[in-house]
Write a protein that holds these residues in place. Structure first.
Motif, PDB file in Angstrom:
ATOM      1  N   PHE A   1       0.816  -1.216   0.000  1.00  0.00           N
ATOM      2  CA  PHE A   1       0.000   0.000   0.000  1.00  0.00           C
ATOM      3  C   PHE A   1       0.851   1.268   0.000  1.00  0.00           C
ATOM      4  N   LEU A   2       2.063   1.201   0.550  1.00  0.00           N
ATOM      5  CA  LEU A   2       2.960   2.355   0.510  1.00  0.00           C
ATOM      6  C   LEU A   2       3.466   2.606  -0.914  1.00  0.00           C
ATOM      7  N   THR A   3       3.754   1.516  -1.632  1.00  0.00           N
ATOM      8  CA  THR A   3       4.140   1.639  -3.038  1.00  0.00           C
ATOM      9  C   THR A   3       3.000   2.242  -3.847  1.00  0.00           C
ATOM     10  N   ASN A   4       1.783   1.778  -3.597  1.00  0.00           N
ATOM     11  CA  ASN A   4       0.619   2.298  -4.322  1.00  0.00           C
ATOM     12  C   ASN A   4       0.398   3.786  -4.023  1.00  0.00           C
ATOM     13  N   TYR A   5       0.515   4.141  -2.769  1.00  0.00           N
ATOM     14  CA  TYR A   5       0.316   5.537  -2.352  1.00  0.00           C
ATOM     15  C   TYR A   5       1.354   6.461  -2.983  1.00  0.00           C
ATOM     16  N   ARG A   6       2.614   6.125  -2.823  1.00  0.00           N
ATOM     17  CA  ARG A   6       3.680   7.009  -3.311  1.00  0.00           C
ATOM     18  C   ARG A   6       3.728   7.027  -4.831  1.00  0.00           C
TER      19      ARG A   6
ATOM     20  N   GLY B   1      -0.410 -12.238  12.103  1.00  0.00           N
ATOM     21  CA  GLY B   1      -0.570 -11.432  10.906  1.00  0.00           C
ATOM     22  C   GLY B   1      -1.912 -10.744  10.886  1.00  0.00           C
ATOM     23  N   THR B   2      -2.946 -11.472  11.278  1.00  0.00           N
ATOM     24  CA  THR B   2      -4.286 -10.890  11.348  1.00  0.00           C
ATOM     25  C   THR B   2      -4.342  -9.811  12.408  1.00  0.00           C
ATOM     26  N   VAL B   3      -3.727 -10.082  13.547  1.00  0.00           N
ATOM     27  CA  VAL B   3      -3.698  -9.097  14.633  1.00  0.00           C
ATOM     28  C   VAL B   3      -2.968  -7.842  14.194  1.00  0.00           C
ATOM     29  N   GLN B   4      -1.838  -8.011  13.487  1.00  0.00           N
ATOM     30  CA  GLN B   4      -1.069  -6.859  13.039  1.00  0.00           C
ATOM     31  C   GLN B   4      -1.850  -6.023  12.032  1.00  0.00           C
ATOM     32  N   ARG B   5      -2.554  -6.689  11.128  1.00  0.00           N
ATOM     33  CA  ARG B   5      -3.365  -5.956  10.159  1.00  0.00           C
ATOM     34  C   ARG B   5      -4.425  -5.120  10.855  1.00  0.00           C
ATOM     35  N   ARG B   6      -5.101  -5.746  11.825  1.00  0.00           N
ATOM     36  CA  ARG B   6      -6.165  -5.040  12.547  1.00  0.00           C
ATOM     37  C   ARG B   6      -5.586  -3.892  13.369  1.00  0.00           C
ATOM     38  N   SER B   7      -4.456  -4.137  14.017  1.00  0.00           N
ATOM     39  CA  SER B   7      -3.835  -3.114  14.854  1.00  0.00           C
ATOM     40  C   SER B   7      -3.392  -1.915  14.018  1.00  0.00           C
ATOM     41  N   LEU B   8      -2.755  -2.183  12.856  1.00  0.00           N
ATOM     42  CA  LEU B   8      -2.305  -1.097  11.988  1.00  0.00           C
ATOM     43  C   LEU B   8      -3.508  -0.339  11.428  1.00  0.00           C
ATOM     44  N   LEU B   9      -4.546  -1.060  11.087  1.00  0.00           N
ATOM     45  CA  LEU B   9      -5.763  -0.435  10.549  1.00  0.00           C
ATOM     46  C   LEU B   9      -6.369   0.531  11.564  1.00  0.00           C
TER      47      LEU B   9
ATOM     48  N   LEU C   1      -6.515  -0.171   3.376  1.00  0.00           N
ATOM     49  CA  LEU C   1      -7.762  -0.920   3.445  1.00  0.00           C
ATOM     50  C   LEU C   1      -7.891  -1.853   2.243  1.00  0.00           C
ATOM     51  N   VAL C   2      -7.575  -1.346   1.053  1.00  0.00           N
ATOM     52  CA  VAL C   2      -7.591  -2.179  -0.161  1.00  0.00           C
ATOM     53  C   VAL C   2      -6.584  -3.309  -0.023  1.00  0.00           C
ATOM     54  N   ASP C   3      -5.394  -2.958   0.426  1.00  0.00           N
ATOM     55  CA  ASP C   3      -4.307  -3.919   0.606  1.00  0.00           C
ATOM     56  C   ASP C   3      -4.700  -5.050   1.559  1.00  0.00           C
ATOM     57  N   ALA C   4      -5.223  -4.686   2.711  1.00  0.00           N
ATOM     58  CA  ALA C   4      -5.548  -5.670   3.749  1.00  0.00           C
ATOM     59  C   ALA C   4      -6.713  -6.569   3.335  1.00  0.00           C
ATOM     60  N   LEU C   5      -7.642  -6.031   2.554  1.00  0.00           N
ATOM     61  CA  LEU C   5      -8.804  -6.820   2.135  1.00  0.00           C
ATOM     62  C   LEU C   5      -8.488  -7.755   0.972  1.00  0.00           C
TER      63      LEU C   5
END
Length: 502
Positions: free
Chosen positions: A135-140, A348-356, A410-414
Motif C-alpha cells: 500500500f505504501l508503493t501504491n500511495y507514493r 498477521g491478522t492481529v497486526q493488520r487489525r492493529s495497523l488499521l 484498506l484495499v491492501d488488507a482486504l
C-alpha cells in the motif's frame, strides 16, 4: 524581429497571468479527485487477485496497467474534472464486475506462492524489522504520477483553474500535490531512523548532518540549474509562488539538515507529530502576532531575503509537513506494532487489525485538528495558505495524506491479506510483487529522477507548443504522449535494474 520579441513577451505574460490570482476550489472536490487513486488501486487489485491479470506481464498487461494507474488519474484532472464522483462510480462498477466474474483458475500455480503456506525452514532468510508494504508503493507511486501529470497539464486550458496553485488563500489540487510530495518524502525518511533504533544505535548529530548534506547537495544543484535555466530561457514563472530565485528543489534540498537538527529535539518532544505541531503552531503564532504575514504577502522586494520571502518562510511549514510524514512512517513502516506477538498467521491478522485501527485513529486526529483550526464556529477560523505554508495548510496536507494512506491500506488488507502472514523474506518478496503494479514500483524506484525528467519534458513542451491555444483533443493527446514517455522511462529503468539516487 522587434515584433516577434514583443509577441513572445506578451505570450509569456499571458502564461504568467494564466496561473496567477487563482482562488482554488473546495476541499470536498479535491478529496473526490484524490479518491480516484485508491479506487484505481482497488480495480487493479481485484483484477490481479481474481483473474491473475498482471501475473505474466504481457504488452496487454502493461497497457492496462498504464491505462488504470496513469490514464484514470489523467482523466480525473481533465475530461472528468467536473465529475470525479462519476469517474469513481465507473471504476467501482468495473471492480464489482471483475469481482463477480468467476475467478481465473487455469494457472499452473496458485496466485499466492506455495511457500507462503509452508513453515519457515532453516535455509529461509528471516524477515527484517522493516517491511516494504504494497500500500505504501501504491500511495507514493500514485502521488508521483499525479504530480507529473499536473505540472504539465496546468499549462493547458483543459486543466481547471480551480485545480491550479492558489495565489494566497484557499485550497487546490496542486497545493495538495506539493504538500503531499513533501509528506511522502517524510514517510520514506523514517526508514533509516527505524533501522537505527532497531540496531540500538545512536548516531551523533555531526554524523547526521554530514549524511543529510550529502542528500541535500544534488537537490540544491538541481535548484540552481532550474534557476539558471528559467532565467536564461526567459521561461514564464510565477514569482509569488516561491519568490524571485527560490524554487521547490531548494525547499527539498534544505529539508534533510533541518530534519537532522530536529531529530535531537526528540529528547524533549517524544514524537515527530509533536514536533510538527509545535513548529506549525509557533510559526502560525508568529504570523498572527507579528508583521511577518504582511511582510510575506505584501513586503517590497529590495534584497535577497525579501525577493525570496515566500520560499524561505514557507520552508518552515513544509518542514512541519515533512515531520508529520515522518511520524506516519514511524507507524506504517515497521513490520510489527506489537513486538510481543508471534510470527504465525494469527499474529498477521492481529497486526493488520492493529495497523488499521492506528491509521484510522491518526486520520481522525489530523482531520479533527484541521477542522478546529479552520472552522469559524467551533475553531479558530484560520484559512489555508500554501503560499505561506501556514498551520491550516500543514494540517490539511497531513489529514488528507493520512486518509489516503488508510484507504490504500484498506484495499491492501482486504485483497492481499496473505502478504502480512509471510514467514520469510522470499515469500514476502513474491507476495509484494504480486500485490503491486509494475508501473507504480517503477515510479517508486526512481521517483526523484522521474520527477526531474517530467520537469524537463514540461519545459520542452512549453517551449515548443502554444499550450494556451491547444484544443481538448490535442491537449489529451499531448498529455498521454508525455506520460507515456515518462512511464516508459520509469519502467525501462526498473526492467534493467537501474536505480538513480539523487
Amino acid at each position: 524581429m522587434a515584433a516577434n520579441l514583443t509577441t513572445a513577451q506578451s505570450y509569456k505574460q499571458l502564461k504568467e497571468d494564466f496561473v496567477s490570482n487563482l482562488s482554488g476550489g473546495s476541499v470536498s472536490e479535491i478529496a473526490q479527485v484524490c479518491a480516484v487513486a485508491p479506487v484505481v488501486s482497488l480495480v487493479w487489485s481485484v483484477l490481479q487477485a481474481r483473474q491473475s491479470f498482471f501475473r505474466s506481464y504481457t504488452p496487454l498487461g502493461y497497457a492496462v496497467d498504464f491505462l488504470l494507474n496513469v490514464g484514470a488519474l489523467l482523466l480525473s484532472v481533465t475530461l472528468y474534472s467536473s465529475a470525479p464522483l462519476l469517474l469513481n462510480l465507473a471504476l467501482l462498477t468495473v471492480a464489482a464486475f471483475v469481482y463477480i466474474v468467476p475467478a481465473h483458475t487455469r494457472r499452473k500455480k496458485p496466485l499466492v506462492p506455495p511457500n507462503a503456506q509452508s513453515k519457515k525452514s532453516s535455509s529461509e532468510q528471516p524477515l527484517g524489522v522493516l517491511s516494504t508494504k504494497p500500500f505504501l508503493t501504491n500511495y507514493r507511486g500514485n502521488m508521483l504520477i499525479v504530480t507529473c501529470i499536473c505540472i504539465l497539464a496546468v499549462d493547458f486550458r483543459l486543466f481547471p483553474r480551480r485545480f491550479a496553485k492558489v495565489e494566497t488563500w484557499g485550497t487546490s489540487l496542486m497545493d495538495m500535490g506539493v504538500g503531499s510530495f513533501v509528506f511522502s518524502a517524510g514517510v520514506v525518511a523514517s526508514r533509516p531512523v527505524l533501522k537505527e533504533r532497531a540496531e540500538g544505535k545512536a548516531t551523533p548529530l555531526s554524523t547526521r548532518l554530514k549524511t543529510s548534506l550529502r542528500h541535500s547537495l544534488p537537490l540544491l544543484v538541481l535548484g540552481f540549474i532550474r534557476l539558471l535555466s528559467v532565467k536564461g530561457l526567459d521561461y514564464a514563472e510565477h514569482v509569488t509562488e516561491y519568490g524571485v530565485h527560490w524554487n521547490f528543489f531548494f525547499t527539498l534540498g534544505f529539508l534533510p539538515p533541518f530534519v537532522a537538527l530536529f531529530q535531537s529535539a526528540l529528547k524533549f518532544v517524544p514524537s515527530y507529530a509533536g514536533l510538527a505541531l509545535l513548529l506549525g503552531v509557533v510559526y502560525q503564532v508568529l504570523l498572527e502576532t507579528t508583521s511577518l504575514k504582511a511582510y510575506i504577502l505584501a513586503g517590497p522586494r529590495t534584497d535577497l531575503l525579501s525577493m525570496n520571502r515566500e520560499g524561505i518562510f514557507s520552508f518552515f511549514g513544509y518542514l512541519a509537513i515533512f515531520l508529520a510524514g515522518q511520524d506516519t512512517g514511524m507507524l506504517v513502516l515497521p513490520r510489527s506494532l506489537n513486538r510481543s506477538s508471534g510470527t504465525n498467521k494469527t499474529s498477521g491478522t492481529v497486526q493488520r487489525r492493529s495497523l488499521l485501527l492506528n491509521m484510522a485513529a491518526w486520520s481522525l486526529i489530523w482531520t479533527a485538528l484541521y477542522f478546529f483550526a479552520t472552522d469559524y464556529k467551533y475553531g479558530f477560523g484560520l484559512t489555508v495558505s500554501r503560499r505561506m505554508a501556514n498551520l491550516p495548510y500543514m494540517l490539511w496536507v497531513a489529514a488528507s495524506n493520512a486518509v489516503l494512506l488508510f484507504a490504500f491500506y484498506l484495499v491492501d488488507a482486504l485483497i492481499f491479506p496473505s502478504f502480512y502472514s509471510a514467514q520469510d523474506a522470499k515469500t514476502e518478496k513474491e507476495l509484494y510483487d504480486t500485490a503491486t503494479s509494475k508501473v507504480l514500483r517503477a515510479y517508486n524506484r526512481n521517483g526523484l529522477a522521474i520527477f526531474l525528467l517530467a520537469n524537463l519534458l514540461t519545459g520542452l513542451v512549453n517551449m515548443t507548443v502554444p499550450t494556451l491555444d491547444v484544443g481538448r483533443v490535442v491537449t489529451v493527446g499531448i498529455l498521454v504522449g508525455y506520460m507515456g514517455v515518462v512511464t516508459a522511462v520509469a519502467v525501462g529503468l526498473d526492467v534493467y535494474n537501474v536505480t538513480i539516487k539523487l
